[in-house]
Scaffold this active site. Sequence first.
Site, PDB file in Angstrom:
ATOM      1  N   ASN A  99      50.801 -25.330 -38.077  1.00 39.20           N
ATOM      2  CA  ASN A  99      51.673 -24.363 -38.741  1.00 39.20           C
ATOM      3  C   ASN A  99      53.139 -24.767 -38.543  1.00 39.20           C
ATOM      4  O   ASN A  99      53.563 -25.076 -37.439  1.00 39.20           O
ATOM      5  CB  ASN A  99      51.447 -22.968 -38.162  1.00 39.20           C
ATOM      6  CG  ASN A  99      49.988 -22.625 -38.034  1.00 39.20           C
ATOM      7  OD1 ASN A  99      49.277 -22.514 -39.009  1.00 39.20           O
ATOM      8  ND2 ASN A  99      49.528 -22.488 -36.796  1.00 39.20           N
ATOM      9  N   GLU A 120      50.033 -32.963 -34.076  1.00 40.80           N
ATOM     10  CA  GLU A 120      50.488 -31.767 -34.794  1.00 40.80           C
ATOM     11  C   GLU A 120      51.964 -31.844 -35.171  1.00 40.80           C
ATOM     12  O   GLU A 120      52.368 -31.334 -36.228  1.00 40.80           O
ATOM     13  CB  GLU A 120      50.214 -30.513 -33.955  1.00 40.80           C
ATOM     14  CG  GLU A 120      48.765 -30.319 -33.551  1.00 40.80           C
ATOM     15  CD  GLU A 120      47.788 -30.359 -34.711  1.00 40.80           C
ATOM     16  OE1 GLU A 120      48.171 -30.006 -35.842  1.00 40.80           O
ATOM     17  OE2 GLU A 120      46.631 -30.754 -34.486  1.00 40.80           O
ATOM     18  N   GLU A 146      45.787 -35.732 -42.530  1.00 43.11           N
ATOM     19  CA  GLU A 146      45.084 -35.970 -41.277  1.00 43.11           C
ATOM     20  C   GLU A 146      45.023 -37.441 -40.859  1.00 43.11           C
ATOM     21  O   GLU A 146      45.168 -37.758 -39.678  1.00 43.11           O
ATOM     22  CB  GLU A 146      43.670 -35.387 -41.356  1.00 43.11           C
ATOM     23  CG  GLU A 146      43.640 -33.892 -41.621  1.00 43.11           C
ATOM     24  CD  GLU A 146      44.377 -33.073 -40.570  1.00 43.11           C
ATOM     25  OE1 GLU A 146      44.709 -33.618 -39.499  1.00 43.11           O
ATOM     26  OE2 GLU A 146      44.616 -31.881 -40.816  1.00 43.11           O
TER      27      GLU A 146
END
Length: 888
Positions: A305, A338, A360
């Site tokens: 996020n 991340e 990814e």
Amino acid sequence: MRTISLVSAFALAVATVAVPATAQAPLNPSAAAGVHTDLPRVAHPSHYTISITPDAKALTFTGTSSVDLEVTEATPALTLHALDLKIATATLTPAGGAAMPVTVTMDAKSQTATFTAAAPLKPGKYRLDTSYSGIINTQANGLFALDYPDKVTGKEVRGLFTQFEAPDARRFAPMFDEPIYKATFDLSATVPATQMAVSNMPIAKEEQLAGGMKRVTFGTSPKMSSYLLFFGLGDWERITKEAAPGVQAGIVAPKGSGEQARFALDELAPLIPYYSEYFGQPYPLPKIDNIAAPGQSQFFSAMENWGAILTFERILLNDPAITSAAARQNIVTTQAHEVAHQWFGNLVTMAWWEDLWLNEGFASWMETKATAHFHPDWFPLLERVNGRDAAMGLDGFKTTHPIVQEIKTVDETNQAFDAITYQKGEAVISMLEAFAGENVWRDGLRAYMRDHKFGNTRSKDLWQAIEKAGAPGLTAIATDFTTKPGIPLVKVTGMTCKKGVSTLTLQQSEFSVDRKDEVAAKPQQWKVPLIVSAGSGEPVRTILDGGKATVTVNGCGPIVINAGQLGYYRSLYTPQMLTSLKKAMPTLQPVDQMGLVADNLALSSSGYQPYGPAFDLLAAIPGNANPVVLGNAFGDFVGAWRVLDKDPAAQKKLYGKVASTYKPRLMALGFEPKADEPLRDADLRSTLIAGFGTMGDADVVAEARRRFAMLASNPKALDGPLKTTWLNIVARNATKADWEAIKAMAAASNSAVERQFLYTLLGRPADASLAKAARELALTDAPGKTTSAAMIVASAGLHPDETYDFALANREKIESLVDAQSRVTFIASLGGQSNDPAMIEKLKAFKATVPAEAARPVDRVIGVLTEKARTRPQFIKGLTDWQNAKGK
């Protein structure tokens, strides 16, 4: 997102920020052309204003949402995504006009809400206002709750979090919930005044309300996809430091965590300037938080996020009482993954999930690159060999798929988070970077980020940027490896060496596990970049473009046709070359040692060559090898030992060979951690103790029991980086009294991480009755909503058939313990370690009960077990013949 693999590939039968003007650009119709959508392409959002009031105790929430949108062509209605929401009111207001009521039609199957006005809508700008209610889940879908013990009082407390990737933002508010529909977000929440609320942006305003409540309003986000929105609430604390001018890094953790968050924070902050420089784009938010969630998921471990990463506590906080060396490394690599997403995925986002690998694969690749930059002594680049082999473990089966795959449904999206997307993506990127050169590659990435920031892309946009930076021919190679499934096989069909120059004849084919005859008759062809070396000479780079090729290289050997292991292909050598490589093994580069062993074990297992040469190479890894190489080789031998479970004499013989090579290394390391020792030495100690414990080594098992007995008088006797290692050995060999003692320890622990670990241990005993008791305990409330699934997985390790049967008998309860994304995968994977061919028929029956688009995980396990049934006897014979021939 960092995912968790549930299906093993059995290789051996084993404050408001100013948003840039570009961020306000509307949906580009040309960019959307040809991109899949579940929604009518007649409107797009520009801004959301969402306000929620969660009721954590009742596990419900209420919300209001205003969506500023533009209708681009006349339409009778607007359709947005919505799931598990009850929409109470809805109005539509045209720009400059009066609000008009609309009727709402919900469609649970398509996960949409359709808003129909009295008259067709003309093109123009509108605002859609809704009020609604929703549910708070107990698994990581949408807005969800995690219960955990307070670290000081031990009292059970509850935190709230969100998880929206891929299709779950629609559980939070009506949204255009697809990555191409980017918009800015204003989020506010009415919450208990004593708790901390966190979102993507810093708090812009906080108002005290009656009844011990407050309203928290966060700053306006940059333009982003809906799946990147985040909200969290709980009894938390936050530590911070400056990451870059104007950017604050923070770790948000349960109260009482204290200095456990310091290691993660110190590793998080430097990533911001590092990635900003590498990508040529500054981090565009004023803060980057990583929020520790005290639970777990069977689908993922962390989520990117924007500005508010979510990571499960067990891989974010550094607790000296239980955090192992491997866990400390995982803290670093997970954060590196991340934070890389803040650029690759968040700043520039794939247009649709078929290009998920643009998120990814690149985050996996950058995670390794960043870790190598900051911690070269951890040898992170060697892990790319393991990642490549994990991907090939799926890619060699007929159930594989290309990196860029067709995705049309929610189920297909959830299945896209696999080793092909992550590890094959990383391996192919590493190969392409080597082809282009590091500087050209980086320059191309910088241009890509510059030209597409706050927008959406497809794979071709990246290839064009790299080629333009100075890598002609890259698009053709990249297209081959991202749009074709499977693995090239590069075979050496002949070799001569005259006057210090080796001449190789190479032939390209296709490697396959379960369709060798088919690919032998008509193999796919790739443009394969090769790096060929002979000894310490300069490697030769060339492209094997289908068919055959001749390569000359200075030096007479040993020849490695995938030097540096940067190519995504299997390498098949002649017997004479393998003999030369075996002799040279101790002097080869560590990365080539690992790659050669991985390739040859896979080639032998799949019938391309006898087992002897593969075991010869594995045995040639010396006892003083690089700790990563040694740990991998030792793991291969432990896996082989387990396959011999029906032949104790053969197991004993293999154990003797393993102990003679690896026990001296363990004794040199010792059973006790040493101050300031290299992390990889600490990790190797744990690996060796664990493996010898599995094989029943008398010294190791006795030491584990001695240490466990000390807990009776000193509950902290095992605290330290080896706590999980010793307890795993105890659990495997547990008596009823041991099992009950571990259960009591779990119930008494104030650490969410330790509690999860101890409950999971209860599923690991070799004793079938104790494993059964663990499965039954998992269906109670005692372990916690997100721990029970892990207990069941643990039980499947040594009791796969019984565990699978138990899961089917309790299917509804089991599915409630798992994220929606992984329910089919979870159940199928429980039978994946079975050695009983009857499991194949059980899985076929299970497959008939799931939707066709969700069946790929079941097919994968069936394929693995089918091949395992064929190759396991061959492996056992090959291993025993090799031992007998060598007198080992």
